[in-house]
Design a protein around this motif. Structure first.
Motif, PDB file in Angstrom:
ATOM      1  N   MET A   1      20.581  35.097  64.585  1.00  0.00           N
ATOM      2  CA  MET A   1      21.721  35.392  63.205  1.00  0.00           C
ATOM      3  C   MET A   1      22.836  36.262  63.958  1.00  0.00           C
ATOM      4  O   MET A   1      22.346  37.346  64.410  1.00  0.00           O
ATOM      5  CB  MET A   1      20.906  36.025  62.182  1.00  0.00           C
ATOM      6  CG  MET A   1      21.737  36.395  60.959  1.00  0.00           C
ATOM      7  SD  MET A   1      20.867  36.893  59.590  1.00  0.00           S
ATOM      8  CE  MET A   1      20.011  35.277  58.893  1.00  0.00           C
ATOM      9  N   LYS A   2      23.915  35.881  63.262  1.00  0.00           N
ATOM     10  CA  LYS A   2      25.095  36.781  63.581  1.00  0.00           C
ATOM     11  C   LYS A   2      25.309  37.882  62.543  1.00  0.00           C
ATOM     12  O   LYS A   2      24.918  37.824  61.389  1.00  0.00           O
ATOM     13  CB  LYS A   2      26.276  35.968  63.533  1.00  0.00           C
ATOM     14  CG  LYS A   2      26.240  34.982  64.958  1.00  0.00           C
ATOM     15  CD  LYS A   2      27.476  34.056  64.936  1.00  0.00           C
ATOM     16  CE  LYS A   2      27.698  32.847  65.923  1.00  0.00           C
ATOM     17  NZ  LYS A   2      28.727  32.066  65.988  1.00  0.00           N
ATOM     18  N   PRO A   3      26.119  39.015  63.028  1.00  0.00           N
ATOM     19  CA  PRO A   3      26.333  40.017  61.807  1.00  0.00           C
ATOM     20  C   PRO A   3      27.442  39.173  60.890  1.00  0.00           C
ATOM     21  O   PRO A   3      27.954  38.436  61.288  1.00  0.00           O
ATOM     22  CB  PRO A   3      26.965  41.254  62.728  1.00  0.00           C
ATOM     23  CG  PRO A   3      27.429  40.482  64.043  1.00  0.00           C
ATOM     24  CD  PRO A   3      26.399  39.356  64.159  1.00  0.00           C
ATOM     25  N   VAL A   4      27.322  39.985  59.632  1.00  0.00           N
ATOM     26  CA  VAL A   4      28.500  39.524  58.772  1.00  0.00           C
ATOM     27  C   VAL A   4      29.351  40.619  58.361  1.00  0.00           C
ATOM     28  O   VAL A   4      29.046  41.629  58.814  1.00  0.00           O
ATOM     29  CB  VAL A   4      27.672  38.850  57.347  1.00  0.00           C
ATOM     30  CG1 VAL A   4      26.943  37.793  57.803  1.00  0.00           C
ATOM     31  CG2 VAL A   4      26.834  39.976  56.949  1.00  0.00           C
ATOM     32  N   PRO A   5      30.460  40.516  57.596  1.00  0.00           N
ATOM     33  CA  PRO A   5      31.393  41.242  57.467  1.00  0.00           C
ATOM     34  C   PRO A   5      30.885  42.412  56.647  1.00  0.00           C
ATOM     35  O   PRO A   5      31.297  43.969  57.091  1.00  0.00           O
ATOM     36  CB  PRO A   5      32.545  40.752  56.849  1.00  0.00           C
ATOM     37  CG  PRO A   5      32.509  39.165  56.949  1.00  0.00           C
ATOM     38  CD  PRO A   5      30.983  38.933  57.367  1.00  0.00           C
ATOM     39  N   SER A  17      20.322  42.895  58.406  1.00  0.00           N
ATOM     40  CA  SER A  17      21.625  42.465  58.339  1.00  0.00           C
ATOM     41  C   SER A  17      21.982  42.210  56.720  1.00  0.00           C
ATOM     42  O   SER A  17      21.053  41.809  56.194  1.00  0.00           O
ATOM     43  CB  SER A  17      22.107  41.114  59.277  1.00  0.00           C
ATOM     44  OG  SER A  17      23.276  40.701  58.585  1.00  0.00           O
ATOM     45  N   MET A  18      23.061  42.420  56.184  1.00  0.00           N
ATOM     46  CA  MET A  18      23.525  42.252  54.920  1.00  0.00           C
ATOM     47  C   MET A  18      23.337  40.684  54.654  1.00  0.00           C
ATOM     48  O   MET A  18      23.626  40.256  53.604  1.00  0.00           O
ATOM     49  CB  MET A  18      24.950  42.827  54.472  1.00  0.00           C
ATOM     50  CG  MET A  18      24.774  44.301  54.321  1.00  0.00           C
ATOM     51  SD  MET A  18      23.702  45.072  53.359  1.00  0.00           S
ATOM     52  CE  MET A  18      24.384  44.353  51.721  1.00  0.00           C
ATOM     53  N   ALA A  19      23.421  39.853  55.716  1.00  0.00           N
ATOM     54  CA  ALA A  19      23.207  38.375  55.530  1.00  0.00           C
ATOM     55  C   ALA A  19      21.788  37.920  54.832  1.00  0.00           C
ATOM     56  O   ALA A  19      21.449  37.028  54.440  1.00  0.00           O
ATOM     57  CB  ALA A  19      23.469  37.701  56.754  1.00  0.00           C
ATOM     58  N   ARG A  20      20.821  39.226  54.863  1.00  0.00           N
ATOM     59  CA  ARG A  20      19.593  38.848  54.168  1.00  0.00           C
ATOM     60  C   ARG A  20      19.206  39.784  53.130  1.00  0.00           C
ATOM     61  O   ARG A  20      19.727  40.756  52.947  1.00  0.00           O
ATOM     62  CB  ARG A  20      18.399  38.928  55.465  1.00  0.00           C
ATOM     63  CG  ARG A  20      18.815  38.315  56.782  1.00  0.00           C
ATOM     64  CD  ARG A  20      18.627  36.391  56.473  1.00  0.00           C
ATOM     65  NE  ARG A  20      17.117  36.499  56.025  1.00  0.00           N
ATOM     66  CZ  ARG A  20      16.138  36.027  57.063  1.00  0.00           C
ATOM     67  NH1 ARG A  20      16.544  36.011  58.249  1.00  0.00           N
ATOM     68  NH2 ARG A  20      14.793  35.737  56.681  1.00  0.00           N
ATOM     69  N   VAL A  21      18.462  39.377  52.131  1.00  0.00           N
ATOM     70  CA  VAL A  21      17.917  40.460  51.251  1.00  0.00           C
ATOM     71  C   VAL A  21      16.346  40.786  51.833  1.00  0.00           C
ATOM     72  O   VAL A  21      15.814  40.107  52.299  1.00  0.00           O
ATOM     73  CB  VAL A  21      17.895  39.580  49.853  1.00  0.00           C
ATOM     74  CG1 VAL A  21      19.155  39.424  49.200  1.00  0.00           C
ATOM     75  CG2 VAL A  21      17.020  38.625  49.748  1.00  0.00           C
ATOM     76  N   ALA A  22      15.872  42.111  51.115  1.00  0.00           N
ATOM     77  CA  ALA A  22      14.662  42.431  51.660  1.00  0.00           C
ATOM     78  C   ALA A  22      13.531  41.566  51.238  1.00  0.00           C
ATOM     79  O   ALA A  22      12.466  41.551  52.036  1.00  0.00           O
ATOM     80  CB  ALA A  22      14.453  43.998  50.985  1.00  0.00           C
ATOM     81  N   SER A  23      13.649  41.014  50.378  1.00  0.00           N
ATOM     82  CA  SER A  23      12.412  39.990  49.629  1.00  0.00           C
ATOM     83  C   SER A  23      12.636  38.634  50.427  1.00  0.00           C
ATOM     84  O   SER A  23      13.975  37.968  50.137  1.00  0.00           O
ATOM     85  CB  SER A  23      12.539  39.815  48.220  1.00  0.00           C
ATOM     86  OG  SER A  23      11.562  38.974  47.697  1.00  0.00           O
ATOM     87  N   ALA A  81      26.140  33.743  52.926  1.00  0.00           N
ATOM     88  CA  ALA A  81      25.391  34.999  52.780  1.00  0.00           C
ATOM     89  C   ALA A  81      26.253  36.116  53.466  1.00  0.00           C
ATOM     90  O   ALA A  81      27.356  35.810  54.490  1.00  0.00           O
ATOM     91  CB  ALA A  81      24.028  35.032  53.553  1.00  0.00           C
ATOM     92  N   GLY A  82      26.314  37.395  52.971  1.00  0.00           N
ATOM     93  CA  GLY A  82      26.886  38.329  53.778  1.00  0.00           C
ATOM     94  C   GLY A  82      28.385  38.677  53.308  1.00  0.00           C
ATOM     95  O   GLY A  82      29.174  39.191  54.165  1.00  0.00           O
ATOM     96  N   THR A  83      28.736  38.043  52.138  1.00  0.00           N
ATOM     97  CA  THR A  83      30.228  38.079  51.809  1.00  0.00           C
ATOM     98  C   THR A  83      30.096  38.771  50.194  1.00  0.00           C
ATOM     99  O   THR A  83      28.893  39.029  49.785  1.00  0.00           O
ATOM    100  CB  THR A  83      30.886  36.769  51.328  1.00  0.00           C
ATOM    101  OG1 THR A  83      30.198  36.098  50.595  1.00  0.00           O
ATOM    102  CG2 THR A  83      30.635  35.917  53.006  1.00  0.00           C
ATOM    103  N   LEU A  84      31.242  39.252  49.634  1.00  0.00           N
ATOM    104  CA  LEU A  84      31.461  39.601  48.397  1.00  0.00           C
ATOM    105  C   LEU A  84      31.891  38.499  47.362  1.00  0.00           C
ATOM    106  O   LEU A  84      32.536  38.642  46.635  1.00  0.00           O
ATOM    107  CB  LEU A  84      32.210  40.817  48.500  1.00  0.00           C
ATOM    108  CG  LEU A  84      31.721  42.003  49.148  1.00  0.00           C
ATOM    109  CD1 LEU A  84      32.836  43.251  49.114  1.00  0.00           C
ATOM    110  CD2 LEU A  84      30.723  42.557  48.472  1.00  0.00           C
ATOM    111  N   ARG A  85      31.649  37.201  47.790  1.00  0.00           N
ATOM    112  CA  ARG A  85      31.968  35.984  47.068  1.00  0.00           C
ATOM    113  C   ARG A  85      31.574  35.843  45.572  1.00  0.00           C
ATOM    114  O   ARG A  85      30.373  36.125  45.172  1.00  0.00           O
ATOM    115  CB  ARG A  85      31.740  34.901  47.784  1.00  0.00           C
ATOM    116  CG  ARG A  85      32.353  33.663  46.944  1.00  0.00           C
ATOM    117  CD  ARG A  85      31.773  32.339  47.778  1.00  0.00           C
ATOM    118  NE  ARG A  85      32.251  30.983  47.131  1.00  0.00           N
ATOM    119  CZ  ARG A  85      31.622  29.949  47.506  1.00  0.00           C
ATOM    120  NH1 ARG A  85      30.788  29.610  48.316  1.00  0.00           N
ATOM    121  NH2 ARG A  85      31.999  28.738  46.758  1.00  0.00           N
TER     122      ARG A  85
END
Length: 366
Positions: A1-5, A17-23, A81-85
């Protein structure tokens, strides 16, 4: 997985990474909900947008009722994932000032609007919402609520309405956590050992000088599993209002609340009584995608760039027969200590609820 903005910002809450949620629960969600009305009960708009990271879905809906007709539009797409969309199809939400001012836009030939929300009182963080079904919590979420006013324009059925903040108001919430979304989970043991019923009341109410938030959830035997009663003032003070007692008068032959009385208690022990008169309503199972909506469910994968629109005749027996099994949002006109206010009275009484006199899934109010 790559990092996200978003990984560039100091917003992490877990070593991921913020591409994932803890659950890893497929039912993790993050949602906006709003309603808007002109205090008459003649028009009622309900809308929302949700993100389901573990399902890879973002979707939104808007539905407006006028008389016995209702219009609904839905949008759905893949979520990156990992955006503020906060945009899907012709629907978008813009956060102008967090916790205070937002813009909501819907562009569709059946229903469109360009509206700005302005909070009237500070947002209130609710008690954590947990709902168990047998050995498992099917709902474990956090939410904040707020009452406010609307400005802008709303177009449906070929007519454009000016939305004046002196008249148009409503409530909103932001919630996130776990709740049933997408395709249903296997029934398993619960198919043979169902819970038997669910009773729910949610009432964010706005007066000139303060807002009230009352939430009650009970099991079929009346055991309370969620309790919240607070009053918020413009200066940020929040007063707890004890253990609410709720009396509901149901319309004969239905499970629809015609009126209600909320018995609260101020911090110095004095009684605070709120009388509720319900006006117009929208069932969240008609066009809004909540549990039991036969057309579409939040979080369902409908493919990329999907949308749909439906016009409903609310006298249709198929819709009327669905109401005892749904959560219904009611516009509420309320009085308290001589003051008049308005807000939302959301209610569900599904199956048995001993304090209300309902013994099963099929009986209705006398």
């Amino acid at each position: 997985m790559k990092p996200v903005p978003l990984d560039e910002l100091p917003v992490h809450q877990a070593p991921l990474s913020m591409a994932r949620v803890a659950s890893t629960d497929k039912n993790f969600y993050d949602r906006y909900y709003f309603n808007a009305h002109d205090r008459t009960g003649e028009r009622f708009l309900v809308l929302g947008l949700g993100i389901y990271p573990n399902l890879g879905v973002i979707d939104a809906f808007a539905t407006v009722r006028s008389g016995d007709r209702q219009w609904a539009v839905r949008f759905s797409d893949a979520y990156e994932a990992g955006t503020l969309r906060t945009e899907v199809g012709g629907f978008r939400i813009e956060v102008i000032e967090p916790l205070q001012k937002l813009r909501v836009v819907c562009e569709h030939e059946s229903l469109s609007f360009d509206l700005v929300w302005e909070g009237s009182f500070p947002a209130t963080l609710e008690e954590r919402h947990i709902l168990d079904a047998g050995p498992r919590s099917i709902l474990d979420a956090t939410r904040f609520a707020q009452v406010g006013s609307w400005s802008g324009s709303l177009t449906f059925d070929g007519d454009e309405l000016l939305v004046d903040p002196g008249t148009w108001m409503g409530s909103r919430d932001r919630s996130w956590g776990i709740r049933p979304v997408g395709d249903a989970d296997p029934a398993g043991r619960l198919g043979e050992e169902p819970t038997g019923g669910h009773w729910w009341t949610y009432a964010p109410l706005r007066f000139d000088d303060y807002s009230l938030l009352v939430i009650v959830q009970e099991s079929p035997d009346g055991h309370r599993t969620l309790n919240h009663a607070t009053r918020a003032f413009a200066d940020g003070r929040v007063e707890q209002l004890g253990w609410p007692r709720i009396e509901i008068t149901y319309r004969s032959g239905t499970r629809e609340p015609e009126s209600a009385r909320l018995h609260l208690t101020t911090s110095d022990g004095a009684p605070l009584v709120v009388d509720v008169q319900t006006l117009g309503s929208v069932s969240l199972t008609v066009g809004a995608g909540y549990g039991g909506d036969p057309e579409w469910q939040h979080g369902q994968w409908k493919g990329r760039d999907w949308s749909s629109a439906t016009e409903y005749d609310l006298t249709d027996p198929g819709i009327v027969g669905r109401l005892p099994y749904s959560t219904v949002d009611h516009i509420a006109r309320v009085t308290c200590e001589g003051s008049v206010g308005y807000g939302l009275f959301e209610h569900a009484v599904m199956g048995r609820h001993d304090p209300s006199g309902f013994t099963g899934w099929l009986d209705l109010a006398p």
